[in-house]
Design a protein around this motif. Structure first.
Motif: not given
Lengths: 220, 385
Positions: B195, B198, B220, B222-223, B233-234, B240, B268, B271
């Motif tokens: 999404v 990512e 994989v 996050p920004p 990767p989770a 989201r 986080s 998030d």
């Protein structure tokens, strides 16, 4: 995996905080409200009216004055807005856009009144009842006379005058509401100010009110 | 200088008084609703009348759709018509743009090489043989786009992303800016759903003998692109993307089914703020505050958490004293924060609504000195007058 694109405020991507409180918590933010309106959600329509009816009413009253036609005009603003909600480009600017729609409806009203007056030869000195039971009679009278003077002005001049000097909007906001350039607003304001000073100066009661402040005070 | 004068100000205030006492705003809703209902009914009548004509037109429309022309594309600044299968090569120092007739485009960076391998009315398949490309696909109903690099395939509906393909190292570096995509490759069992925000860095090249068979997917991320070599990767929680699509109710439902408490633990601070927004906009103030407070626990002064809790207290719970405390907290934590003006305005209004007029007035004075033209200036003036 954690991925939330966000700007510095963190709220910007999903929930910009431009909008103020709303009657309906579901539509507390304008973006959510606009999204739901575009989807034809009736509850969103109610929320839009709840949230902005008072504001629209005030903008209209500033331009055309308070009279019996006001409820119809508020109604027209919301029907026009709901019809053209797809034309709103930035949901966060819903309030500003709605102000533009309100000005559009007010202009139509002023033009109609002018035509009607001309066609029916209605006497120009007839004053509408501006809530004389709510205000002291002198104030109610002055308010009615103010809108009689404004009603005699060309609609576009009346609108910029009312938005700038009575609603206290910035030039840029007036231009945005009227969908014209700032230069055009300035030009109209110059003409409107001149016309207003001359017309209002001929009314003894308004003249008395004008002399209370410096700006409109008659020059010796 | 706005040029406003006492005379007009007094009359405007008088008009406000009339509006306060005689406001007609309350009756408007029913009338608007009636008007819309009448129109719907009229529209229905028209629909019946037009249905016969529509049926005839439908036949014509079906034929037209069946014959809908495939997309075309142009290459380079001159807009030369692109040819299917022909190589498109970007020069040493000059990028090349492929612009499709629906507005989608692929900007191929210098030294890149690509070709359009198939095209139809729904989209195109593009093979990137080498180099970096920025891609934007206009979302359309039934749109179908595919971008291939070596063993990797990106399946797209409508989105914007960048990729860098190194054929020698067989390495893909992918960043998704908007929308959602699925990337498939033999070494990505089941593919990877990404999404917005990512990125994926991966290579399917065979591993040394001791790791044979294991895919060389690196991360994989996050920004921030934090790398986690070898870490699986989770899964991406379903709430989201729904939040991104502003479907807050669905996003909250997804978070609940995924395990709200679990999300509170694993997410986080950023998030958690988003999750709080989702709950707030879905009309669940309790969960909104849970998420915002969780964000504060993880990072006490995180961004706008205090402001957000203040919003919930103000808008949803109408507990104005509590709201005032939270807005004041935000202002003490972020006196120059992006929401400082709004927080100060809300603080003033919260005190006013709580009946603490002297406090509201004090905030109003401070507000006017900083934001004389702010959106709360009218209220501040009324309070300080």
């Amino acid at each position: 995996v954690s991925s939330v694109p966000s700007k510095s405020s963190g709220l910007a991507e999903v929930v910009p905080i431009g909008a103020r409180r709303a009657a309906s918590s579901r539509f507390a933010e304008d973006e959510a409200l606009v999204l739901a309106l575009r989807g034809g959600d009736r509850a969103a329509m109610d929320a839009l009216v709840d949230k902005y009816a008072t504001y629209v009413e005030r903008v209209l009253a500033r331009i055309v004055g308070y009279d019996s036609e006001l409820p119809d005009l508020v109604h027209d603003v919301f029907v026009t807005a709901l019809d053209s909600i797809d034309g709103l480009r930035q949901a966060a600017l819903l309030k500003e856009w709605l102000r533009g729609v309100t000005v559009f409806v007010a202009r139509g009203c002023l033009r109609r009144r002018r035509r009607r007056r001309w066609l029916t030869f209605r006497p120009d000195d007839e004053l509408p009842d501006v809530a004389s039971d709510v205000l002291p009679s002198n104030t109610a009278d002055a308010l009615a006379r103010l809108y009689r003077v404004l009603g005699r002005m060309p609609p576009d001049e009346c609108i910029v005058f009312a938005l700038r000097f009575i609603s206290e909007l910035e030039l840029a906001e007036v231009a945005d509401a009227c969908r014209v350039s700032r230069t055009t607003v300035k030009r109209r304001l110059q003409r409107a100010e001149k016309r207003f000073a001359a017309e209002a100066g001929r009314d003894p009661l308004l003249k008395e009110w004008m002399n209370r402040g410096e700006r409109w005070k008659e020059q010796p | 200088v706005n040029g406003r004068d006492d005379f007009l100000r007094d009359l405007a205030a008088a008009q406000d008084e009339v509006l306060r006492q005689r406001s007609i705003a309350g009756g408007v809703k029913a009338r608007v609703r009636q008007t819309l209902a009448r129109r719907t009914s009229r529209r229905r009548t028209w629909l019946v009348t037009l249905s016969v004509a529509a049926a005839a037109l439908g036949v014509v429309a079906i034929v037209a759709v069946a014959r809908r022309a495939p997309l075309t594309f142009a290459v380079g600044d001159a807009g030369a018509r692109g040819e299917l299968g022909a190589p498109i090569v970007a020069a040493e120092a000059k990028p090349v743009d492929l612009v499709f007739s629906d507005g989608s485009y692929l900007a191929l960076a210098p030294r890149g090489r690509a070709r359009v391998t198939s095209i139809d009315e729904r989209g195109a398949a593009i093979l990137v043989e080498r180099g970096r490309a920025d891609v934007s696909v206009v979302p359309r109903k039934n749109g179908s786009w595919r971008v291939e690099m070596g063993p990797f395939e990106i399946h797209v509906k409508g989105t914007r992303f960048s990729l860098d393909w190194d054929p020698e190292a067989e390495r893909l570096d992918f960043q998704l800016h908007k929308g959602a995509v699925v990337i498939t490759a033999p070494c990505l069992a089941g593919g990877r759903a990404l999404v917005a925000g990512e990125s994926l860095q991966a290579s399917c090249r065979a591993q040394p003998p001791e790791e044979e068979g294991a895919p060389a997917v690196e991360a994989v991320a996050p920004p921030t692109r934090a790398r986690a070599r070898g870490a699986a990767p989770a899964p991406s929680p379903a709430w989201r993307p729904r939040a991104g699509a502003q479907d807050y109710r669905a996003a909250l439902d997804a978070a609940l089914s995924f395990g709200f408490e679990r999300e509170l633990r694993r997410s986080s601070p950023a998030d958690l703020l988003l999750l709080g927004d989702v709950a707030r906009l879905a009309g669940d103030p309790a969960r909104a505050v849970q998420a915002y407070e969780a964000a504060r626990r993880k990072h006490p002064t995180v961004d706008r958490s205090a402001f957000a809790i203040g919003l919930v207290e103000f808008d949803h719970r109408h507990r104005y004293r509590a709201a005032a405390d939270w807005f004041a907290t935000y202002l003490s934590e972020q006196p120059e924060g992006p929401l400082a003006e709004e927080a100060q305005g809300r603080l003033m209004e919260a005190w006013q609504r709580a009946g603490e007029i002297s406090k509201a007035r004090a905030v109003g004075e401070a507000y006017l000195s900083r934001h004389p033209r702010g959106q709360y200036a009218d209220l501040a003036r009324r309070l300080t007058r």
